[in-house]
Each structure stands twice: as C-alpha cells, then as structure tokens.
Design a protein around this motif. Sequence first.
Motif, PDB file in Angstrom:
ATOM      1  N   CYS A   1      30.789  69.330  19.944  1.00 51.87           N
ATOM      2  CA  CYS A   1      31.043  68.893  18.566  1.00 51.87           C
ATOM      3  C   CYS A   1      30.737  67.427  18.300  1.00 51.87           C
ATOM      4  O   CYS A   1      30.660  67.034  17.149  1.00 51.87           O
TER       5      CYS A   1
ATOM      6  N   CYS B   1      37.065  63.766  25.521  1.00 49.47           N
ATOM      7  CA  CYS B   1      38.085  64.828  25.578  1.00 49.47           C
ATOM      8  C   CYS B   1      38.697  65.006  26.960  1.00 49.47           C
ATOM      9  O   CYS B   1      39.896  65.169  27.098  1.00 49.47           O
TER      10      CYS B   1
ATOM     11  N   PRO C   1      40.071  71.395  25.060  1.00 50.96           N
ATOM     12  CA  PRO C   1      39.526  72.745  24.947  1.00 50.96           C
ATOM     13  C   PRO C   1      39.170  73.417  26.277  1.00 50.96           C
ATOM     14  O   PRO C   1      39.578  74.551  26.515  1.00 50.96           O
TER      15      PRO C   1
ATOM     16  N   CYS D   1      33.266  73.931  25.737  1.00 49.47           N
ATOM     17  CA  CYS D   1      33.016  72.847  24.773  1.00 49.47           C
ATOM     18  C   CYS D   1      31.937  73.310  23.795  1.00 49.47           C
ATOM     19  O   CYS D   1      30.968  73.945  24.195  1.00 49.47           O
ATOM     20  N   LEU D   2      32.112  72.982  22.506  1.00 48.37           N
ATOM     21  CA  LEU D   2      31.121  73.387  21.502  1.00 48.37           C
ATOM     22  C   LEU D   2      30.042  72.325  21.323  1.00 48.37           C
ATOM     23  O   LEU D   2      29.079  72.538  20.613  1.00 48.37           O
TER      24      LEU D   2
HETATM   25  S1  SF4 Z   1      33.755  70.765  21.309  1.00 48.77           S
HETATM   26 FE1  SF4 Z   1      34.310  68.675  20.782  1.00 48.77          FE
HETATM   27  S2  SF4 Z   1      36.531  68.673  20.973  1.00 48.77           S
HETATM   28 FE2  SF4 Z   1      35.825  70.449  22.078  1.00 48.77          FE
HETATM   29  S3  SF4 Z   1      35.576  69.760  24.205  1.00 48.77           S
HETATM   30 FE3  SF4 Z   1      33.606  69.555  23.207  1.00 48.77          FE
HETATM   31  S4  SF4 Z   1      33.519  67.455  22.470  1.00 48.77           S
HETATM   32 FE4  SF4 Z   1      35.701  67.940  22.931  1.00 48.77          FE
END
Ligand code: SF4
Lengths: 368, 220
Positions: free
Chosen positions: A301, A279, A291, A298-299
């Motif tokens: 994900c 990202c 994000p 950051c989650l």
């Molecule tokens: S949650 Fe996923 S999309 Fe968002 S910054 Fe983290 S890795 Fe990237």
Amino acid sequence: MADDRKKLSMTLGESLRQQGVSRRGFLKYCAATASMMALPPTMVPAIAQALEKAKRPSVIWLSFQECTGCTESLTRSHSPSVENLIFDHISLDYHHTLQVASGDAAEAAREAAMHENEGKYIVVVDGSIPLANPGYSSIAGISNLQMLEETVAGAAAVVAVGSCAAFGGLPHANPNPTGAVSVGEIVKDKPVVNVSGCPPIPTVITGVLAHFLTFGSLPELDALGRPMVFFGQSIHDRCYRRPFYDKGLFAETFDDEGARKGWCLFRLGCKGPMTYNACATAKWNQGTSWPVESGHGCLGCSEPDFWDAGGFYNALSIPDSDLTRKTGYVVGAGVALGAAAGALNRSTRAKAAAKHETVTIDDLDKKS
Amino acid sequence: MSTSIDFLLWVRGPGFDIALFIFVVGVLIRLLEVLILGRKPDYSEPRGAELGAGLLTLVTRTAPEGGSFKRSPFTVVGGYIWHIGFLVSLFLFVPHIELIDSVLGIRWPGIASNLVDAIAAVTIVTLVAMLFSRLTHPVKRFLSGPEDYLTWVVTFLPMLTGYLAYHRMIDPYPLVLGLHILSVELLMVLFPFTKLMHAFTFIIARWYNGAMAGRRGVQS
Ligand code: SF4
Ligand code: SF4
C-alpha cells in the motif's frame, strides 16, 4: 479565540506540561522518535530540547479525493500517547473532519491561519487532486486544485499524507476517471514529503512533523519523496517470516498448517518484497501487530499504483498480463503460422525436387 | 510519474504479453516447420522398432559420453553444471512455479529458496568460466560466432539479475525485479530465432537419430 492565541504562543514543552504529560513520558517519546529516525541515543537530549522550545506550528490539513482513512488512522494512533499529544499540540487550524467550525467560518479559519503564519505553516494533504473536471471534488465552491495552489503558496513545507496524496492512490487507479494526480505533480516550488501508505502509519506522520520541529527541516527523502528513515527498508527485509521465505517454506492457504506455523505468505500474494514501509518495525495499534503478523500478505500500500499491481492474492512473480488468459489464441496463431510455414517449406522442397536434373555416371564421365 | 514501479508494472504487464506472444508463436512456427517437412518414405524392410530405440537414444545421448569427456573434461562438466543449474533455478524456485502455474495451470513442489540460491551461484560462476574458456581456447574461439556470444549473454543475464534480485543487491527492489523479468523477456524473444531452440529440437533430433538406427537394427 484569545485562549487559542495564548496557546499558540506557548512552546510545545509548556503546552505538554499543561496537559499533564510527565517529563518522563516526554523523554520516552523523544527516545522512541530518535530510534525510529535511526538517530543515535546521544541525539535524544537535543531532540527533547528542540521540541521543548518549539512553538506550535500552524498546520492546515486539506482533504481532497480520499476516504478519510488517513485521518482515521491518525486519530486511532496510540492514544493517549505522546505521539497523539504532539499532534494535539501543533495548531491544527483547518481540518474538515476534526474541526468544529463549518461553512464560511471554516474557510475563514484557513485564511486566517495562512495570513498569520505566512511562510511558516505546514500544509498536510490527504487525497488526490482531480484535474479532469473541478466538479469532481470541490470545497466551499473552490476546486481542489485552486485550494491546494493558494494554500501552498505561503507554506513552509507540504506533507502529502497517504498514498492518494503521495501517488494518486485509488482515485488514480486505472482508468482514473477523474484525472487524479498526486500533490507532488502540482506543487513544484515547495518541499513536499510523501508519507505514503493506505493508510500511513500514525507514528510515521507524527515522526515527520517531529523531525520538522526538531531540525527545522524535512528528513532525507528517497527517490519517491518518502522519508528514508521510515521507508528506507522493505517489509520483506524486516519481516519475521523471512527465514521461511529463505528456506522455501510457504503457506498455501490462509489457514493451513504452514500459515499457522508462521510460514511465508508469498504464494498468497504478499507484496512485501517490493514494498518500502515501517510496518514490520513500527507495527500498528500501539505496536500490537501488523498485517503480515496477523496472517495476511502485504498489499504494497505504500508504493505507487499498488491498486494496479495485479490481484492482491496473486504472487508477486505472476505476470499481470492479459495474454495468459488468451493463451489459447496465441497457441492457435502459432499453429496456423507454423502450418503455413511448414506447407511453404514442403512446396519449396517439392519444387526443388521437380527442378532437379538427374545426373548419370556417363554425364559425370563426360565432364571430367 | 515514471518510477521503478511503473517499470515493474510494464514488464509484468504489456512487456510479458509481447515476450510470451513472440516466444509461443515463434517456437510453434519453428517446430511445425521441421515436423511438417516430414521424412521421406522409407521402403526398406524394418529390421527393428523405431519407438523404443528413439526413446533410448534420447536418454543415451543425454548421458555423458566417455570419449569427449576424456578430450575436453572442462567443456563436458561445465556444460552439465550450468544446464542443470539453469533448469533447477528455472523450474524449482517457488516464485517461478507460481508463474508457470498462472500461465499453464500446472504446478509441482519447489525446493528451498536458499538451495536454489546456492545452485544459481555455482551456475553463474560456471557460465563465466565457460565464456572465459570460449574466449581463450583457440579452437573454441575460432568456432564461435556472434550468435554464440549473444545466446550466452541472454542466458547469463536472467541468472545474474535473478541472483541480484534474490539478494536485493540493487535498490529499489522493483527496479532489480523488473530488470530480471526484462532479461527473461529478452531471452524469450530471441529464443525461437537462435540456437536456443535446441531446448526443444534436441528431443526431435535425438529421437530421430535413434529411431532411424532402430529401424535399421543398428545401435545408435
Ligand atoms: S499493505 Fe501497507 S499496511 Fe499492509 S503491510 Fe503492506 S505496507 Fe504495511
Ligand atoms: S510474508 Fe511477505 S514480507 Fe514476509 S518474508 Fe514472506 S514475502 Fe517477505
């Protein structure tokens, strides 16, 4: 159909030219792909040559327990850039959301693609597979498990797109009512690449396919089956807020002064330090932002079980523990046990004192 | 699937529960054992106040003492450095403050992470030097038992793994973060049952010594 056949026999280069993609645009894409895959610039002509000559591979896209977010992500990718065209120029022979055909005709297309490209087609999967009961998710009366097994049997490789396909994702989150599992837990005899993310970065999906077209093989994978080139570095390592983390400057709320100055979002729950994804470098929406840049932590994900890794707004260092909520009981138990031990000690001391015989100077004299 | 994330989730979840339970219950048992035992009633007439003298001794016994400094400066200075370094790393690193806040609901400002990092590095080196001196100095070596080495190890590991985690020196990060948390849990589990308890009992002991002296009207 005949038109389709003709297209299928075209090389990618022919096909791109027919679509009006300029040589310059194509080379730009090759250069971007090379840099994303951390290949030296000298590789660009090789990539261009390989992609130019590559036949459009047949891709069968299977959607199981998912939210369609991965497809949404893909269709919103940098369009109408070369990345998208690459996708248009594979032969996407089966995809629920994108194909025109439905019902029997759709299933017939899948079977036709499998037979005509035996051993050569790529299977892309989004969504997890329920094992608890086939009724939780089926297509045309075929269970997800059965469809995956029969489609993968003649495939060259499998790409698990999104965290559901790669690691089970949301359906796999505690308590996992459908018994959801990842593609990798079922497919053992074919190469499986995990392109995780919720959703995955579109250019990463196309990058993996481009790698396959260029080198005829899948990229090097990390311990979780993800391509190293895209998942080799953490969000934290490439985060532009990192200097603030190092200096100990943290935003306390989403709109305080620190947040506006770009301070680190660790305290607001950023899971960047434990998350491996592209990202921070590839960014989203045509490289507009990502994000953490838009002010949200950051989650995590792209990591397994990120749904179960504690609250999204809890700092990474906070234990994901029930006990902290029950601290009162623990202290109570400690006090009760401590009091009991204390009382025992007292009675031991009292008994010792009671048993103690007083010795006088005379007694000592007698002994010596 | 058993991944480094599974490991991290375990140490942050059930692992932490177990460690915190043993730590809290263990410490309370040990403290109450001491406190409930009480002191014998002292029938002599008090010649001074207990409270002030007790508190004063808490401070004076914590400050460096000239005589022992002259005899073994290394032990004294090293001891201060690593104790202070350990406490700074533990209580002034922002991620740790978040953890304490989540468990106890109290928070305070932290200091720059890279400053903690530098202090942690000095602490680690000092701990190694202290161990070296313990192993090479004949008297210290003679006085050391298995528990001394065990407590050194469980104090050293959180510092080392914390340093490795901060610098992301082991891949993948969830593994090294998990190892750091696990090493802290080991420290928490052994804490109540070893000499590590002195982190709490030193207060009682120093206060008690001072208060006794105060009552008798002598200097402690
Ligand atoms: S949650 Fe996923 S999309 Fe968002 S910054 Fe983290 S890795 Fe990237
Ligand atoms: S915002 Fe997140 S990823 Fe960026 S430095 Fe802070 S903790 Fe790391």
